[in-house]
Design a protein around this motif. Sequence first.
Motif, mmCIF file in Angstrom:
data_model
loop_
_atom_site.group_PDB
_atom_site.id
_atom_site.type_symbol
_atom_site.label_atom_id
_atom_site.label_comp_id
_atom_site.label_asym_id
_atom_site.label_seq_id
_atom_site.Cartn_x
_atom_site.Cartn_y
_atom_site.Cartn_z
ATOM 1 N N ALA A 61 0.804 -1.220 0.000
ATOM 2 C CA ALA A 61 0.000 0.000 0.000
ATOM 3 C C ALA A 61 0.841 1.276 0.000
ATOM 4 O O ALA A 61 0.435 2.282 -0.559
ATOM 5 C CB ALA A 61 -0.936 0.005 1.199
ATOM 6 N N SER A 62 2.020 1.240 0.605
ATOM 7 C CA SER A 62 2.817 2.462 0.761
ATOM 8 C C SER A 62 3.929 2.597 -0.266
ATOM 9 O O SER A 62 4.868 3.349 -0.052
ATOM 10 C CB SER A 62 3.427 2.488 2.157
ATOM 11 N N ILE A 63 3.817 1.861 -1.355
ATOM 12 C CA ILE A 63 4.906 1.880 -2.328
ATOM 13 C C ILE A 63 4.370 2.159 -3.727
ATOM 14 O O ILE A 63 3.180 2.039 -3.991
ATOM 15 C CB ILE A 63 5.685 0.548 -2.306
ATOM 16 N N ASP A 64 5.289 2.517 -4.606
ATOM 17 C CA ASP A 64 4.906 2.833 -5.979
ATOM 18 C C ASP A 64 4.540 1.557 -6.740
ATOM 19 O O ASP A 64 4.818 0.451 -6.309
ATOM 20 C CB ASP A 64 6.055 3.571 -6.678
ATOM 21 N N ARG A 65 3.912 1.714 -7.881
ATOM 22 C CA ARG A 65 3.418 0.566 -8.664
ATOM 23 C C ARG A 65 4.539 -0.359 -9.134
ATOM 24 O O ARG A 65 4.367 -1.564 -9.200
ATOM 25 C CB ARG A 65 2.590 1.048 -9.844
ATOM 26 N N GLU A 66 5.698 0.219 -9.471
ATOM 27 C CA GLU A 66 6.815 -0.622 -9.922
ATOM 28 C C GLU A 66 7.285 -1.541 -8.797
ATOM 29 O O GLU A 66 7.479 -2.739 -9.003
ATOM 30 C CB GLU A 66 7.975 0.254 -10.399
ATOM 31 N N THR A 67 7.443 -0.987 -7.601
ATOM 32 C CA THR A 67 7.863 -1.796 -6.457
ATOM 33 C C THR A 67 6.757 -2.781 -6.095
ATOM 34 O O THR A 67 7.036 -3.922 -5.726
ATOM 35 C CB THR A 67 8.230 -0.907 -5.252
ATOM 36 N N ASP A 68 5.501 -2.357 -6.218
ATOM 37 C CA ASP A 68 4.377 -3.250 -5.965
ATOM 38 C C ASP A 68 4.460 -4.455 -6.892
ATOM 39 O O ASP A 68 4.315 -5.596 -6.456
ATOM 40 C CB ASP A 68 3.053 -2.514 -6.168
ATOM 41 N N GLY A 69 4.710 -4.217 -8.172
ATOM 42 C CA GLY A 69 4.842 -5.315 -9.128
ATOM 43 C C GLY A 69 5.970 -6.255 -8.754
ATOM 44 O O GLY A 69 5.829 -7.478 -8.849
ATOM 45 N N PHE A 70 7.098 -5.672 -8.316
ATOM 46 C CA PHE A 70 8.234 -6.484 -7.890
ATOM 47 C C PHE A 70 7.847 -7.353 -6.694
ATOM 48 O O PHE A 70 8.137 -8.550 -6.658
ATOM 49 C CB PHE A 70 9.432 -5.588 -7.531
#
Length: 174
Positions: free
Chosen positions: A75-84
């Motif tokens: 929830a607290s991270i950007d979409r790229e990191t979320d995907g990772f």
Amino acid sequence: TIRTNLDPFESLVDADIMEALRLVKFPGFHRGLTLLEQNVEEGGSNYSAGEKQLLCLARAMLANPRVLVLDEASASIDRETDGFIQQMLRNQFPNTTLVTIAHRLNTIIDYDAILVMNDGRLAEFGSPLELIERNGLFRELVDATGEGATSLIQMARTAQKDREDERKNSILFE
């Protein structure tokens, strides 16, 4: 320290801890063992929300749980990191049941099953594709994403096909 946060019972070897930090791409993992002695202040206040989530993910990897409950893990991270992180969960926890509380539909659209809650009660349960085809509450949530709905539906179809292919292959090799 990072070491005591990741290995509170002092039962792991340094190489395993460092490997977990490398796999989650924790900033500074390349510094080696000195990273393990870095202090973690009360509540992790000396780390960003994303870094704290990566530390939690590393700790979960080291624990190798049978069930892992994630409450808005990204929830607290950007979409790229979320995907990772989503890819990391799928790759590093193959024998772990993941229970994910999510608001981002792309986080769970390829899960085996989804339980949709409404007003604290079970509203729907099934595979993502079943729920989409049922045209109920889950489908409304998917449609509410606007242009992203088509992508989510395709992801659900692909995941369903992959699961079916995997089942067929496992039957062939038994």
